[in-house]
Design a protein around this motif. Structure first.
Motif, PDB file in Angstrom:
ATOM      1  N   GLU A 184     -21.838 -28.547  28.419  1.00  0.00           N
ATOM      2  CA  GLU A 184     -22.059 -28.924  29.823  1.00  0.00           C
ATOM      3  C   GLU A 184     -21.589 -30.353  30.097  1.00  0.00           C
ATOM      4  O   GLU A 184     -22.175 -31.071  30.896  1.00  0.00           O
ATOM      5  CB  GLU A 184     -23.552 -28.731  30.144  1.00  0.00           C
ATOM      6  CG  GLU A 184     -23.991 -27.309  29.821  1.00  0.00           C
ATOM      7  CD  GLU A 184     -25.420 -26.951  30.225  1.00  0.00           C
ATOM      8  OE1 GLU A 184     -26.209 -27.867  30.521  1.00  0.00           O
ATOM      9  OE2 GLU A 184     -25.734 -25.745  30.228  1.00  0.00           O
ATOM     10  N   CYS A 185     -20.487 -30.745  29.448  1.00  0.00           N
ATOM     11  CA  CYS A 185     -20.098 -32.160  29.565  1.00  0.00           C
ATOM     12  C   CYS A 185     -19.549 -32.513  30.946  1.00  0.00           C
ATOM     13  O   CYS A 185     -19.441 -33.690  31.269  1.00  0.00           O
ATOM     14  CB  CYS A 185     -19.163 -32.573  28.439  1.00  0.00           C
ATOM     15  SG  CYS A 185     -17.579 -31.802  28.442  1.00  0.00           S
ATOM     16  N   TYR A 186     -19.225 -31.509  31.775  1.00  0.00           N
ATOM     17  CA  TYR A 186     -18.753 -31.806  33.143  1.00  0.00           C
ATOM     18  C   TYR A 186     -19.773 -31.387  34.207  1.00  0.00           C
ATOM     19  O   TYR A 186     -19.428 -31.199  35.372  1.00  0.00           O
ATOM     20  CB  TYR A 186     -17.410 -31.094  33.400  1.00  0.00           C
ATOM     21  CG  TYR A 186     -16.340 -31.481  32.413  1.00  0.00           C
ATOM     22  CD1 TYR A 186     -15.716 -32.719  32.496  1.00  0.00           C
ATOM     23  CD2 TYR A 186     -15.966 -30.627  31.380  1.00  0.00           C
ATOM     24  CE1 TYR A 186     -14.742 -33.097  31.588  1.00  0.00           C
ATOM     25  CE2 TYR A 186     -14.992 -30.992  30.463  1.00  0.00           C
ATOM     26  CZ  TYR A 186     -14.385 -32.225  30.579  1.00  0.00           C
ATOM     27  OH  TYR A 186     -13.420 -32.591  29.674  1.00  0.00           O
ATOM     28  N   LEU A 187     -21.030 -31.249  33.805  1.00  0.00           N
ATOM     29  CA  LEU A 187     -22.054 -30.674  34.691  1.00  0.00           C
ATOM     30  C   LEU A 187     -22.231 -31.451  35.998  1.00  0.00           C
ATOM     31  O   LEU A 187     -22.560 -30.868  37.025  1.00  0.00           O
ATOM     32  CB  LEU A 187     -23.388 -30.613  33.934  1.00  0.00           C
ATOM     33  CG  LEU A 187     -24.439 -29.656  34.506  1.00  0.00           C
ATOM     34  CD1 LEU A 187     -23.956 -28.215  34.414  1.00  0.00           C
ATOM     35  CD2 LEU A 187     -25.767 -29.795  33.769  1.00  0.00           C
ATOM     36  N   ALA A 213     -27.968 -26.664  24.886  1.00  0.00           N
ATOM     37  CA  ALA A 213     -27.072 -27.257  25.876  1.00  0.00           C
ATOM     38  C   ALA A 213     -26.492 -28.528  25.266  1.00  0.00           C
ATOM     39  O   ALA A 213     -27.223 -29.344  24.700  1.00  0.00           O
ATOM     40  CB  ALA A 213     -27.829 -27.584  27.157  1.00  0.00           C
ATOM     41  N   VAL A 214     -25.173 -28.662  25.369  1.00  0.00           N
ATOM     42  CA  VAL A 214     -24.464 -29.783  24.746  1.00  0.00           C
ATOM     43  C   VAL A 214     -23.992 -30.719  25.854  1.00  0.00           C
ATOM     44  O   VAL A 214     -23.287 -30.290  26.781  1.00  0.00           O
ATOM     45  CB  VAL A 214     -23.265 -29.246  23.931  1.00  0.00           C
ATOM     46  CG1 VAL A 214     -22.465 -30.395  23.328  1.00  0.00           C
ATOM     47  CG2 VAL A 214     -23.746 -28.280  22.857  1.00  0.00           C
ATOM     48  N   LYS A 219     -17.752 -38.738  30.135  1.00  0.00           N
ATOM     49  CA  LYS A 219     -17.147 -38.606  31.457  1.00  0.00           C
ATOM     50  C   LYS A 219     -18.098 -39.113  32.539  1.00  0.00           C
ATOM     51  O   LYS A 219     -17.696 -39.829  33.442  1.00  0.00           O
ATOM     52  CB  LYS A 219     -16.768 -37.138  31.723  1.00  0.00           C
ATOM     53  CG  LYS A 219     -15.977 -36.483  30.603  1.00  0.00           C
ATOM     54  CD  LYS A 219     -14.624 -37.124  30.357  1.00  0.00           C
ATOM     55  CE  LYS A 219     -14.032 -36.839  28.990  1.00  0.00           C
ATOM     56  NZ  LYS A 219     -13.486 -35.559  28.737  1.00  0.00           N
ATOM     57  N   ARG A 220     -19.373 -38.768  32.444  1.00  0.00           N
ATOM     58  CA  ARG A 220     -20.341 -39.205  33.460  1.00  0.00           C
ATOM     59  C   ARG A 220     -20.420 -40.729  33.520  1.00  0.00           C
ATOM     60  O   ARG A 220     -20.482 -41.317  34.587  1.00  0.00           O
ATOM     61  CB  ARG A 220     -21.725 -38.639  33.136  1.00  0.00           C
ATOM     62  CG  ARG A 220     -22.830 -39.153  34.066  1.00  0.00           C
ATOM     63  CD  ARG A 220     -24.208 -38.706  33.598  1.00  0.00           C
ATOM     64  NE  ARG A 220     -25.243 -39.084  34.553  1.00  0.00           N
ATOM     65  CZ  ARG A 220     -25.945 -40.220  34.484  1.00  0.00           C
ATOM     66  NH1 ARG A 220     -25.707 -41.091  33.513  1.00  0.00           N
ATOM     67  NH2 ARG A 220     -26.861 -40.488  35.387  1.00  0.00           N
ATOM     68  N   SER A 221     -20.426 -41.363  32.351  1.00  0.00           N
ATOM     69  CA  SER A 221     -20.708 -42.798  32.287  1.00  0.00           C
ATOM     70  C   SER A 221     -19.594 -43.598  31.617  1.00  0.00           C
ATOM     71  O   SER A 221     -19.835 -44.725  31.181  1.00  0.00           O
ATOM     72  CB  SER A 221     -22.029 -43.026  31.545  1.00  0.00           C
ATOM     73  OG  SER A 221     -23.093 -42.332  32.185  1.00  0.00           O
ATOM     74  N   ASN A 222     -18.398 -43.019  31.511  1.00  0.00           N
ATOM     75  CA  ASN A 222     -17.255 -43.726  30.895  1.00  0.00           C
ATOM     76  C   ASN A 222     -17.581 -44.266  29.504  1.00  0.00           C
ATOM     77  O   ASN A 222     -17.171 -45.365  29.154  1.00  0.00           O
ATOM     78  CB  ASN A 222     -16.781 -44.880  31.801  1.00  0.00           C
ATOM     79  CG  ASN A 222     -16.265 -44.371  33.125  1.00  0.00           C
ATOM     80  OD1 ASN A 222     -15.824 -43.231  33.226  1.00  0.00           O
ATOM     81  ND2 ASN A 222     -16.342 -45.188  34.159  1.00  0.00           N
ATOM     82  N   GLY A 229     -23.307 -38.540  22.921  1.00  0.00           N
ATOM     83  CA  GLY A 229     -23.637 -37.212  23.430  1.00  0.00           C
ATOM     84  C   GLY A 229     -25.020 -36.823  22.955  1.00  0.00           C
ATOM     85  O   GLY A 229     -25.685 -37.574  22.229  1.00  0.00           O
ATOM     86  N   PHE A 230     -25.478 -35.673  23.395  1.00  0.00           N
ATOM     87  CA  PHE A 230     -26.722 -35.141  22.833  1.00  0.00           C
ATOM     88  C   PHE A 230     -26.767 -33.639  23.017  1.00  0.00           C
ATOM     89  O   PHE A 230     -26.015 -33.071  23.820  1.00  0.00           O
ATOM     90  CB  PHE A 230     -27.962 -35.820  23.442  1.00  0.00           C
ATOM     91  CG  PHE A 230     -28.233 -35.510  24.899  1.00  0.00           C
ATOM     92  CD1 PHE A 230     -29.010 -34.421  25.274  1.00  0.00           C
ATOM     93  CD2 PHE A 230     -27.718 -36.329  25.891  1.00  0.00           C
ATOM     94  CE1 PHE A 230     -29.268 -34.150  26.608  1.00  0.00           C
ATOM     95  CE2 PHE A 230     -27.965 -36.054  27.240  1.00  0.00           C
ATOM     96  CZ  PHE A 230     -28.744 -34.967  27.594  1.00  0.00           C
ATOM     97  N   VAL A 231     -27.646 -33.010  22.238  1.00  0.00           N
ATOM     98  CA  VAL A 231     -27.866 -31.573  22.360  1.00  0.00           C
ATOM     99  C   VAL A 231     -29.355 -31.385  22.626  1.00  0.00           C
ATOM    100  O   VAL A 231     -30.186 -32.172  22.159  1.00  0.00           O
ATOM    101  CB  VAL A 231     -27.361 -30.847  21.075  1.00  0.00           C
ATOM    102  CG1 VAL A 231     -28.042 -31.350  19.830  1.00  0.00           C
ATOM    103  CG2 VAL A 231     -27.519 -29.337  21.187  1.00  0.00           C
TER     104      VAL A 231
END
Ligand SMILES: Cc1ncc(COP(=O)(O)O)c(C=O)c1O
Length: 359
Positions: A184-187, A213-214, A219-222, A229-231
């Motif tokens: 979900e890196c572009y959520l 959920a990964v 991208k959200r915070s540059n 990241g986190f899971v």
């Protein structure tokens, strides 16, 4: 030796050279790498945690896990216990190692999207398992699979899977004891569609059993350069991942953990960044359409999935001659052979140059 595919970006090198030869320089819309500043909150927190001589916790600080759970609740309507959050060294690392960490191996098939970020395929192979690229789960038949990947909004297509679709995937997987991992890196980058997390009660029915959920802050915070990241999800699975990762030394540095917590608590910079991408998308999309491209899907995410009907490499060459570098669709699967992926990750100045060159 495990056979891995050739690193696809090497094949783009000659077109990069061609684009670099443009009198006004290259406009690189190929790799989705952030170009805007790291948010002040991240830099400040990173600097404040610079004196971190001891080992960081693999599970992450309580502060970080609470910030992640708070962000999921505030922005995505997801309730997760902070204990069921686990930081990762960016999300690519987890994508590449998840099948191994879950114990998949020889004889197993890992289900991945037909058009997909290449690391799902690589991760299956690293585990000694076989990647199985298929969108309709009906095609899988009765066999038991250890893991099903979904990615919404999608890289490369920008397609959003509605809650109902995700619900069916979860039900299918639960029936067979498969784990669903949702990248979900572009959520937070929904444009015409509103992406929903697999952990949302509308999808999972309120139980996180069998689901991970990964997430990524690249991208959200540059924070691509920080590796952050986190899971989150099924408590049993998260505990298992934590156990293996502790043994394997897969821990996020303490200053980066501090920076992650700071940006997860702050929505203002994320909204600002989202606004930058929205503006770039608003000029780039019609410019491509005027120049003869059709944009498919692309209702969310960081890319325009474009086609002029010819082979992707012909499109790459034609655009490179104008100094514009894009990614060929076949990097993401054979079904992408008539598309190119155009990233929104260039400065406003470079995006304006692309618009001029397409006229
Ligand atoms: C679908 C998808 N997943 C994961 C990643 C990895 O992101 P990171 O490792 O920076 O968190 C990317 C990067 O572009 C991606 O597109």
């Amino acid at each position: 030796m495990i056979a891995l595919p050739d690193f696809p970006w090497d094949r783009l090198a000659p077109y990069k050279e061609l684009a670099q030869a443009h009198a006004d320089g290259i406009a690189d819309l190929s790799v989705g790498t952030p170009v805007d500043p790291v948010p002040a909150a991240a830099r400040k927190a990173l600097a404040a945690a610079a004196d971190s001589p001891g080992y960081p916790q693999t599970h992450g600080t309580a502060r970080l896990r609470e910030a992640a759970a708070g962000w999921l609740r505030r922005r995505h309507g997801v309730t997760v216990d902070p204990d069921d959050v686990l930081p990762t060294i960016g999300s690519k690392e987890l994508v590449a190692w998840l099948p191994t960490l879950l114990g998949a191996g020889r004889g197993d098939r890992v289900v991945i999207p037909e058009l997909a970020y290449p690391t799902y395929d690589v991760g299956a192979r690293l585990a000694g398992a076989e990647p199985y690229a298929v969108d309709g789960l009906v095609a899988v038949g009765p066999e038991r699979v250890p893991l099903v990947w979904v990615n919404s909004p999608s890289n490369p297509t920008g397609r959003v899977l509605p809650a109902e679709h995700l619900r069916k995937v979860v039900a299918w997987a639960r029936e067979r004891g498969a784990v669903v991992a949702s990248d979900e890196c572009y959520l937070e980058l929904g444009w015409e569609d509103h992406p929903v997390s697999v952990l949302h009660p509308d999808v999972c029915g309120g139980s996180h059993e069998g689901i991970l959920a990964v997430h990524s802050l690249s991208k959200r915070s540059n924070l691509a350069g920080y590796r952050a990241g986190f899971v989150a999800g099924d408590p049993v699975l998260v505990k298992r991942l934590l156990e293996v990762r502790k043994h394997a030394g897969m821990m996020v540095s303490a200053p980066v953990q501090a920076a992650m917590a700071a940006v997860l608590d702050d929505d203002e910079h994320a909204d600002e960044q989202r606004g930058r991408y929205a503006r770039r998308r608003e000029v780039l999309r019609p410019a491509l359409e005027r120049a003869g491209w059709r944009i498919d899907h692309s209702t969310a995410g960081l890319y325009l999935w474009a086609t002029d009907g010819t082979d992707c490499w012909d499109q790459v060459r034609g655009l490179a001659e104008k100094g514009i570098l894009v990614a060929p669709g076949d990097f993401y699967g054979a079904a992408g052979r008539a598309h190119v992926r155009v990233a929104l990750t260039a400065t406003d100045e470079r995006i304006d140059a692309v618009v001029r060159r397409l006229q």
